[in-house]
Scaffold this motif. Structure first.
Motif, PDB file in Angstrom:
ATOM      1  N   ALA A 119      11.229  10.237   7.411  1.00 47.04           N
ATOM      2  CA  ALA A 119      12.482   9.732   7.614  1.00 47.04           C
ATOM      3  C   ALA A 119      12.643   8.401   6.978  1.00 47.04           C
ATOM      4  CB  ALA A 119      12.929   9.580   9.166  1.00 47.04           C
ATOM      5  N   ASP A 120      13.507   8.024   6.141  1.00 48.88           N
ATOM      6  CA  ASP A 120      13.732   6.935   5.423  1.00 48.88           C
ATOM      7  C   ASP A 120      14.880   6.704   4.900  1.00 48.88           C
ATOM      8  OD1 ASP A 120      12.025   4.936   3.448  1.00 48.88           O
ATOM      9  OD2 ASP A 120      13.454   5.822   2.221  1.00 48.88           O
ATOM     10  N   GLY A 121      15.534   5.352   4.615  1.00 46.63           N
ATOM     11  CA  GLY A 121      16.734   4.996   4.293  1.00 46.63           C
ATOM     12  C   GLY A 121      16.773   4.497   3.054  1.00 46.63           C
ATOM     13  N   GLY A 122      15.791   4.280   2.135  1.00 46.81           N
ATOM     14  CA  GLY A 122      15.606   3.771   1.102  1.00 46.81           C
ATOM     15  C   GLY A 122      15.767   4.436  -0.122  1.00 46.81           C
ATOM     16  N   THR A 123      15.797   3.685  -1.399  1.00 47.40           N
ATOM     17  CA  THR A 123      16.131   4.454  -2.810  1.00 47.40           C
ATOM     18  C   THR A 123      14.616   4.817  -3.298  1.00 47.40           C
ATOM     19  OG1 THR A 123      15.992   2.294  -3.941  1.00 47.40           O
ATOM     20  CG2 THR A 123      18.111   3.053  -3.091  1.00 47.40           C
ATOM     21  N   HIS A 124      14.825   5.962  -3.830  1.00 53.78           N
ATOM     22  CA  HIS A 124      13.679   6.546  -4.682  1.00 53.78           C
ATOM     23  C   HIS A 124      13.848   7.367  -6.100  1.00 53.78           C
ATOM     24  CE1 HIS A 124      11.165   6.571  -0.902  1.00 53.78           C
ATOM     25  NE2 HIS A 124      12.102   6.272  -0.338  1.00 53.78           N
ATOM     26  N   VAL A 125      13.008   7.567  -6.831  1.00 50.34           N
ATOM     27  CA  VAL A 125      13.311   8.233  -8.135  1.00 50.34           C
ATOM     28  C   VAL A 125      13.240   9.691  -7.820  1.00 50.34           C
ATOM     29  CG1 VAL A 125      11.838   6.688  -9.454  1.00 50.34           C
ATOM     30  CG2 VAL A 125      10.678   8.129  -8.471  1.00 50.34           C
ATOM     31  N   ARG A 126      13.671  10.481  -8.816  1.00 45.58           N
ATOM     32  CA  ARG A 126      14.054  12.001  -8.617  1.00 45.58           C
ATOM     33  C   ARG A 126      12.679  12.959  -8.379  1.00 45.58           C
ATOM     34  NH1 ARG A 126      18.456  10.833 -12.550  1.00 45.58           N
ATOM     35  NH2 ARG A 126      20.234  10.701 -11.477  1.00 45.58           N
ATOM     36  N   SER A 127      11.702  12.086  -9.202  1.00 43.55           N
ATOM     37  CA  SER A 127      10.409  12.912  -9.357  1.00 43.55           C
ATOM     38  C   SER A 127       9.269  11.978  -9.186  1.00 43.55           C
ATOM     39  CB  SER A 127      10.352  13.970 -10.721  1.00 43.55           C
ATOM     40  OG  SER A 127       8.992  14.224 -11.145  1.00 43.55           O
ATOM     41  N   THR A 128       8.034  12.434  -8.923  1.00 43.62           N
ATOM     42  CA  THR A 128       6.927  11.667  -9.145  1.00 43.62           C
ATOM     43  C   THR A 128       6.479  11.160 -10.298  1.00 43.62           C
ATOM     44  OG1 THR A 128       5.417  13.556  -8.875  1.00 43.62           O
ATOM     45  CG2 THR A 128       5.972  12.231  -6.775  1.00 43.62           C
ATOM     46  N   LEU A 129       7.056  12.099 -11.451  1.00 46.20           N
ATOM     47  CA  LEU A 129       6.853  11.829 -12.769  1.00 46.20           C
ATOM     48  C   LEU A 129       7.105  10.344 -12.962  1.00 46.20           C
ATOM     49  CD1 LEU A 129       7.184  14.982 -14.736  1.00 46.20           C
ATOM     50  CD2 LEU A 129       4.970  13.819 -14.165  1.00 46.20           C
ATOM     51  N   GLU A 130       8.040   9.975 -12.609  1.00 50.10           N
ATOM     52  CA  GLU A 130       8.926   8.645 -12.819  1.00 50.10           C
ATOM     53  C   GLU A 130       8.235   7.432 -12.459  1.00 50.10           C
ATOM     54  OE1 GLU A 130      13.366   8.327 -12.658  1.00 50.10           O
ATOM     55  OE2 GLU A 130      13.439  10.385 -12.219  1.00 50.10           O
ATOM     56  N   VAL A 131       7.318   7.636 -11.517  1.00 51.71           N
ATOM     57  CA  VAL A 131       6.368   6.542 -10.916  1.00 51.71           C
ATOM     58  C   VAL A 131       5.569   5.874 -11.915  1.00 51.71           C
ATOM     59  CG1 VAL A 131       4.591   6.128  -9.091  1.00 51.71           C
ATOM     60  CG2 VAL A 131       6.739   7.713  -8.421  1.00 51.71           C
ATOM     61  N   GLY A 132       4.894   6.645 -12.433  1.00 50.30           N
ATOM     62  CA  GLY A 132       3.925   6.218 -13.604  1.00 50.30           C
ATOM     63  C   GLY A 132       2.646   6.414 -12.871  1.00 50.30           C
ATOM     64  N   ARG A 133       1.794   5.775 -13.404  1.00 45.96           N
ATOM     65  CA  ARG A 133       0.417   5.313 -12.607  1.00 45.96           C
ATOM     66  C   ARG A 133       0.289   4.292 -11.805  1.00 45.96           C
ATOM     67  NH1 ARG A 133      -4.498   3.123 -13.897  1.00 45.96           N
ATOM     68  NH2 ARG A 133      -3.836   2.083 -15.784  1.00 45.96           N
ATOM     69  N   ILE A 134      -0.522   4.433 -10.763  1.00 44.80           N
ATOM     70  CA  ILE A 134      -0.529   3.393  -9.556  1.00 44.80           C
ATOM     71  C   ILE A 134      -2.139   3.020  -9.492  1.00 44.80           C
ATOM     72  CG2 ILE A 134      -0.623   3.042  -7.044  1.00 44.80           C
ATOM     73  CD1 ILE A 134       2.140   3.248  -8.408  1.00 44.80           C
ATOM     74  N   GLU A 135      -2.310   1.655  -9.292  1.00 39.55           N
ATOM     75  CA  GLU A 135      -3.721   1.060  -9.161  1.00 39.55           C
ATOM     76  C   GLU A 135      -3.612   0.440  -7.717  1.00 39.55           C
ATOM     77  OE1 GLU A 135      -4.533  -3.154 -10.867  1.00 39.55           O
ATOM     78  OE2 GLU A 135      -5.680  -1.594 -12.192  1.00 39.55           O
ATOM     79  N   VAL A 136      -4.773   0.609  -6.973  1.00 38.95           N
ATOM     80  CA  VAL A 136      -5.101   0.070  -5.785  1.00 38.95           C
ATOM     81  C   VAL A 136      -5.708  -1.305  -6.002  1.00 38.95           C
ATOM     82  CG1 VAL A 136      -6.476   0.498  -3.521  1.00 38.95           C
ATOM     83  CG2 VAL A 136      -5.248   2.410  -4.556  1.00 38.95           C
ATOM     84  N   VAL A 137      -5.273  -1.901  -5.750  1.00 45.12           N
ATOM     85  CA  VAL A 137      -5.484  -3.487  -6.022  1.00 45.12           C
ATOM     86  C   VAL A 137      -6.478  -4.144  -4.976  1.00 45.12           C
ATOM     87  CG1 VAL A 137      -3.887  -3.895  -7.876  1.00 45.12           C
ATOM     88  CG2 VAL A 137      -3.592  -4.771  -5.477  1.00 45.12           C
ATOM     89  N   LYS A 138      -6.211  -3.652  -3.817  1.00 44.09           N
ATOM     90  CA  LYS A 138      -7.053  -4.348  -2.859  1.00 44.09           C
ATOM     91  C   LYS A 138      -7.078  -3.441  -1.445  1.00 44.09           C
ATOM     92  CE  LYS A 138      -7.884  -8.701  -0.396  1.00 44.09           C
ATOM     93  NZ  LYS A 138      -7.032 -10.019   0.024  1.00 44.09           N
ATOM     94  N   THR A 139      -8.418  -3.315  -0.893  1.00 43.69           N
ATOM     95  CA  THR A 139      -8.232  -2.860   0.508  1.00 43.69           C
ATOM     96  C   THR A 139      -8.801  -4.064   1.654  1.00 43.69           C
ATOM     97  OG1 THR A 139     -10.634  -2.068   0.005  1.00 43.69           O
ATOM     98  CG2 THR A 139      -8.847  -0.386  -0.453  1.00 43.69           C
TER      99      THR A 139
END
Length: 246
Positions: free
Chosen positions: A207-227
Motif C-alpha cells: 500500500a503506497d500513495g507515492g510516485t514510481h517508475v514503470r520498471s525496475t530497469l529505470e532505477v539503475g544501480r543501488i549502493e548501500v552506503v551505511k548500516t
C-alpha cells in the motif's frame, strides 16, 4: 484560507506527467491551492514536488508541496505575487528531481521486497530525498557484510526489469492480503476507504500513495552506503542511486 471544492491530483494517476493546466482554488499567505495539480504533496516519506506556476502576466516558484486541509498546497517563494482565485494557471514540476525521486522510491520498495523475501523482516520506518533514502527493518542485528549482501541481491533483482503496476482496492479487500502491509504497524488511517497499491510484479506489493517508475530497469544501480542500529530489533540501511539517469 481553506480551499473549497474538489482537487484533481494527477501525480498518483500518472507519475510521468510534468506539467498540467488548472485554476487557482484558493490563496493563503504562503502559497496557493489548485483545482488540478501535477505536484505531488509530501507524504509517506516522499518529499513534495518543486517547480513553477505561471499565468497570464505572472509566475511564481513552488519551493515545496504539502498537504493542507486535506488538499495539495503549493508553498511559494514570493507569496505577494500570487494570482486571484479562479485564475487559469499552468504548473510545471522540476522533472529531473521528480524522476530521481521516483527511481529512489521504487528502489526502496524493491529493497523491502528483497529483505522481506530473504530475511522475513518488516519495515519499521523510512524516508527519502531525490537519489538517497533510508529504510528501517525489524532485525535483531545488522552489519556491513549484511549490507553488502543485500546490495548484491537488490541489484541482481533490479536488472530483471520487474514491471510496476498501480491498482486501487477497497479497504476491506486490501487488508485481507497479509503480505500487502509490509510495515510493522498498519499506518493507513481508518477513514481511508480505498487503498492504492504499488505492485512491483513478482518482487514487492505494498500500500503506497507515492510516485514510481514503470520498471525496475529505470532505477539503475543501488549502493548501500551505511548500516546502523537504531535500537533493539530496529536496524537501518541507507541507500543511494548511483547509476546515471536513463
Amino acid at each position: 484560507m481553506a480551499a473549497s471544492g474538489p482537487v484533481e491530483e494527477l501525480a498518483p494517476v500518472d507519475s510521468y506527467l510534468s506539467s498540467a493546466e488548472g485554476n487557482v482554488l484558493g490563496v493563503a499567505d504562503d502559497g496557493l491551492f489548485l483545482d488540478r495539480t501535477v505536484f505531488y504533496a509530501r507524504g509517506g516519506g516522499q518529499p513534495g514536488d518543486v517547480g513553477t506556476i505561471v499565468w497570464d502576466g505572472g509566475a511564481v516558484e513552488v519551493v515545496d508541496t504539502v498537504r493542507r486541509d486535506g488538499k495539495p498546497f503549493h508553498v511559494v517563494s514570493a507569496p505577494s505575487l500570487l494570482p486571484d482565485p479562479g485564475t487559469p494557471v499552468e504548473g510545471t514540476i522540476d522533472w529531473d528531481r521528480r524522476y530521481r525521486t521516483m527511481r529512489t522510491h521504487t528502489a526502496l520498495h524493491a529493497l523491502s521486497g528483497v529483505v522481506f523475501r530473504d530475511y522475513g523482516a518488516k519495515v519499521t520506518g523510512g524516508n527519502m530525498t531525490p537519489g538517497e533514502a533510508r529504510m528501517d527493518f525489524e532485525l535483531e542485528g545488522i552489519s556491513v557484510e549484511f549490507g553488502a549482501e543485500v546490495e548484491r541481491k537488490l541489484n541482481e533483482e533490479l536488472v530483471k526489469g520487474y514491471p510496476t503496476e498501480v491498482v486501487v482496492l477497497a479497504r476491506e479487500i486490501a487488508l485481507q492480503d497479509p503480505d500487502l502491509i509490509r510495515t510493522k504497524v498498519n499506518l493507513i488511517p481508518e477513514f481511508v476507504t480505498e487503498i492504492r497499491v504499488v505492485d512491483i510484479k513478482g518482487l514487492d506489493r505494498q500500500a503506497d500513495g507515492g510516485t514510481h517508475v514503470r520498471s525496475t530497469l529505470e532505477v539503475g544501480r543501488i549502493e548501500v552506503v551505511k548500516t546502523e542500529s537504531k535500537g533493539k530489533a530496529n536496524k537501518r540501511m541507507r541507500i543511494r542511486v548511483v547509476a546515471a539517469d536513463r
